[in-house]
Design a protein around this motif. Structure first.
Motif, short mmCIF file in Angstrom:
data_model
loop_
_atom_site.label_atom_id
_atom_site.label_comp_id
_atom_site.label_asym_id
_atom_site.label_seq_id
_atom_site.Cartn_x
_atom_site.Cartn_y
_atom_site.Cartn_z
N GLU A 76 0.95 -1.30 0.10
CA GLU A 76 0.00 -0.18 -0.05
C GLU A 76 0.79 1.39 -0.08
O GLU A 76 0.52 2.28 -0.53
CB GLU A 76 -0.96 -0.09 1.20
N LEU A 110 2.05 1.80 -3.51
CA LEU A 110 0.87 2.46 -4.20
C LEU A 110 0.61 3.91 -3.90
O LEU A 110 0.44 4.92 -4.90
CB LEU A 110 -0.57 1.65 -3.91
N VAL A 111 0.63 4.38 -2.87
CA VAL A 111 0.53 5.66 -2.34
C VAL A 111 1.73 6.53 -2.92
O VAL A 111 1.57 7.57 -3.77
CB VAL A 111 0.53 5.96 -0.84
N ALA A 159 3.16 5.92 -5.79
CA ALA A 159 3.05 5.87 -7.23
C ALA A 159 2.05 6.97 -7.45
O ALA A 159 2.28 7.68 -8.56
CB ALA A 159 2.60 4.62 -7.87
N GLU A 160 1.06 7.09 -6.64
CA GLU A 160 -0.19 8.14 -6.91
C GLU A 160 0.60 9.41 -6.82
O GLU A 160 0.29 10.44 -7.59
CB GLU A 160 -1.10 7.78 -6.15
N THR A 161 1.38 9.72 -5.54
CA THR A 161 1.78 10.80 -4.92
C THR A 161 2.97 11.36 -5.92
O THR A 161 2.68 12.71 -6.43
CB THR A 161 1.96 11.03 -3.55
N GLY A 197 3.72 10.49 -8.98
CA GLY A 197 3.13 10.74 -10.08
C GLY A 197 2.77 12.27 -10.32
O GLY A 197 2.81 13.06 -11.50
N LEU A 198 2.10 12.78 -9.16
CA LEU A 198 1.57 14.23 -9.16
C LEU A 198 2.65 15.36 -8.83
O LEU A 198 2.73 16.26 -9.50
CB LEU A 198 0.24 14.37 -8.42
#
Length: 406
Positions: free
Chosen positions: A40, A43-44, A46-48, A50-51
């Motif tokens: 997890e 995953l966080v 990858a999301e964070t 990326g932005l």
């Protein structure tokens, strides 16, 4: 400047460290929870990232998020209040931190190696668990490495983790009187891990190389700890260095195998060869002579670029010793090739035909090589038999090439 590591590289590097530290704090019975928390966390990331972009210290960022997620999970599930808080009140732990210091990571990973390589766990499951927990490989990658299905790997991992729980295996170093015996098993698992990469039937060259490098990393971790930096450990590291040094030369761009005598030795990694020599010298400190010493000696001589009669005489002598220390048909088969180089094809044929390996495609490949200048028809028959026994596309391609050259 060095390029920043990719998220996949970070996962490979940090997954095992984070799982080891979390499991060390809360116990191996929660190892699956530790895996979930770390997954997890990525995953966080990858999301964070990326932005907002990759932080200056990505590992520290991952540790911070994993720490928050871990404490939240265990508080939410009352384990924190029931088991962790009493330890905190007794002065045994810090309330807000998981210790991600370099030393604690190293200690936790070392203890994890011994836990996963516990003899209570089936050997095949130890390898799968090592690839998942110690090396951070995904289920898809492990299934590809073993040439099997994800369901099979998941079942193996489930049984192994159940055994960790039911046998109440703890994250701790074995007692002094059991360390040498337990280390033997750990080294054997690392040896098998390396072989899974080096002799793998998977067509993924990247995966093969990653398996080998992870096995080498685990060996080096043991060598960094005084009590496990024993002659056998250093000999195994030397063996892996010598073999890994020829990795690039063993395959061409089409991923077909390149036989030893056809390899471009300018592609051999001289830095790895020199590293292997250093560890081979370290392995000689003490009176212990293991199969790793002998195999490392053979691999070292294969890294000598000049092909001389003396080189093959040394290799044959080492194989003779290896058969005495650790007899196996596979070693006898490799020895037969050394016999061929020293004494000629007919003597090698006499030796090879005594070996009980008639269901092994390498056996018939060797016989095909030995017979090609003596009885070409028999050589062709042996190679056709090898083709019928070959399992992977790479193996079949190698045999077909030999048949075409007859």
């Amino acid at each position: 400047m060095e390029a920043a590591p990719s998220l996949k590289q970070l996962f490979q590097q940090e997954f095992s460290r984070m799982v080891a530290v979390i499991s060390h704090r809360f116990g191996l019975q929660h190892i699956e929870t530790a895996e979930d928390i770390v997954s997890e966390t990525f995953l966080v990331a990858a999301e964070t990232w990326g932005l907002k972009g990759v932080p200056d210290n990505p590992a520290a960022w991952l540790y911070a998020v994993a720490r928050q997620k871990t404490l939240y999970h265990f508080r939410r599930n009352k384990i924190y209040e029931e088991k962790v808080m009493p330890a905190i009140k007794a002065g045994q732990a810090s309330e807000e931190t998981l210790d991600f210091s370099d030393q604690h990571i190293r200690d936790s990973q070392l203890q994890m190696i011994f836990a996963i390589c516990n003899p209570a766990i089936a050997s095949e499951s130890q390898i799968g668990l090592a690839l998942r927990i110690l090396c951070g490989f995904g289920i898809d990658e492990i299934a590809e490495a073993f040439l099997t299905s994800k369901e099979t790997i998941n079942k193996r991992l489930f049984r192994a983790k159940e055994k960790l729980r039911t046998a109440q295996i703890k994250l701790e170093m074995p007692p002094e009187n059991m360390l040498a015996e337990r280390l033997d098993n750990v080294l054997h698992v690392i040896y098998l891990l390396f072989n899974e990469g080096y002799y793998s039937g998977t067509q993924s060259r990247v995966l093969q190389q990653e398996l080998c490098l992870e096995a080498l990393r685990l060996g080096l971790m043991l060598a960094d700890y005084e009590k496990t930096s024993l002659p056998a450990t250093n000999a195994l590291i030397a063996l892996m260095c010598f073999h890994a040094s020829r990795f690039e030369a063993r395959q061409n761009d089409e991923t077909s195998l390149v036989l030893y005598e056809e390899q471009d030795n300018s592609q051999w990694d001289q830095a790895l060869i020199h590293q292997g020599v250093r560890y081979l010298e370290r392995s000689a400190q003490g009176g212990q002579l293991t199969s790793y010493h002998l195999e490392a000696g053979i691999a070292y001589r294969h890294c000598q670029q000049t092909d001389t009669p003396e080189k093959w005489q040394d290799i044959l002598q080492l194989y003779d010793q290896l058969l005495q220390v650790n007899f196996s048909p596979a070693v006898a088969l490799n020895r037969a090739y050394a016999v061929y180089k020293v004494h000629g094809a007919q003597t090698a044929i006499d030796e090879a035909e005594k070996i009980p390996l008639t269901n092994n495609h390498f056996y018939f490949v060797l016989l095909g090589e030995l017979y090609k200048n003596i009885q070409p028809d028999k050589a062709a028959a042996c190679l056709r038999q090898a083709l019928s026994l070959a399992r992977s596309p790479i193996e079949k391609q190698q045999v077909l090439r030999k048949i075409a050259l007859l």
